[in-house]
Design a protein around this motif. Structure first.
Motif, short mmCIF file in Angstrom:
data_model
loop_
_atom_site.label_atom_id
_atom_site.label_comp_id
_atom_site.label_asym_id
_atom_site.label_seq_id
_atom_site.Cartn_x
_atom_site.Cartn_y
_atom_site.Cartn_z
N PRO A 10 49.16 -5.32 8.02
CA PRO A 10 50.50 -4.33 8.01
C PRO A 10 50.62 -5.54 5.97
O PRO A 10 50.47 -6.45 6.28
N ARG A 41 59.60 -3.39 14.44
CA ARG A 41 59.08 -2.83 13.39
C ARG A 41 57.81 -3.95 12.78
O ARG A 41 56.33 -3.17 12.96
N HIS A 84 53.94 -2.68 13.62
CA HIS A 84 53.11 -2.35 13.15
C HIS A 84 51.72 -3.10 13.44
O HIS A 84 49.95 -2.34 13.08
N TYR A 141 47.52 -1.48 13.45
CA TYR A 141 46.58 -1.71 13.07
C TYR A 141 45.46 -2.13 14.16
O TYR A 141 44.39 -2.00 13.88
#
Length: 186
Positions: free
Chosen positions: A62, A137, A141, A145
């Motif tokens: 991210p 968020r 993320h 990943y």
């Protein structure tokens, strides 16, 4: 050598359980030490091979982690906890075909486990004491990943090359984790 790290970890647990939740300088030191220990153990796995270069993939860590955004201390604890948890989950997967030294993997998992438990206690204290709000968020993320890494391993059927690529990726993620830990405010 690894028994020395286990002793150091045990002593850290004994002396820093509640103090660490309040003292972020000590937290920064402890997280950095754990990160370095994990990196050293990962490097001992000897997973580099030029034959595996064709299997490389960009897992897209991210952007907010790469750039070490100005996170609050609570956010850093939460992100670090998630990274240790997901790294542990990955290395608990199908390792039998790797031929890696099992004691090294066990030491890595033990270090990650201890650190996760400790961070969970700290996060619980933070949530009780402060008005903690989190932008989900970033965590989403981060989860995506690690999901890409797991899917990659499965798609490559946990091959030696796939594990070599994943080992290198996890080392790269620890580099970004170190930058994040260094940005931990006082």
């Amino acid at each position: 050598m690894t028994s020395r790290y286990i002793l150091q970890t045990a002593l850290l647990v004994y002396f820093s359980t509640t103090v660490l939740a309040m003292n972020y300088n000590l937290l920064r030191f402890q997280l950095s030490s754990s990160s370095v220990e994990c990196q050293e153990l990962l490097l001992q796995l000897n997973g580099t091979s030029k034959d595996c270069l064709k299997d490389r993939m960009n897992f897209k860590i991210p952007e907010e982690i790469q750039k070490s955004q100005k996170f609050q201390k609570e956010d850093i604890v939460l992100v670090t906890l998630e990274m240790f948890q997901k790294t542990s989950d990955i290395f608990r997967r199908n390792l039998s075909s790797m031929g890696w030294n099992e004691s090294i993997v066990e030491n890595l998992l033990a270090t990650l486990h201890w650190q996760k438990e400790h961070l969970e206690e700290i996060l619980e204290d933070i949530m009780q004491e402060e008005n903690f709000t989190w932008d989900h968020r970033t965590l989403l993320h981060l989860k995506r990943y690690y999901l890409r890494i797991v899917r990659y391993l499965k798609a490559k059927e946990f091959s030696v090359c796939a594990w070599t690529i994943v080992q290198a990726e996890i080392l790269k993620s620890f580099f970004f984790l170190d930058k994040l830990i260094d940005s931990l405010p006082n």
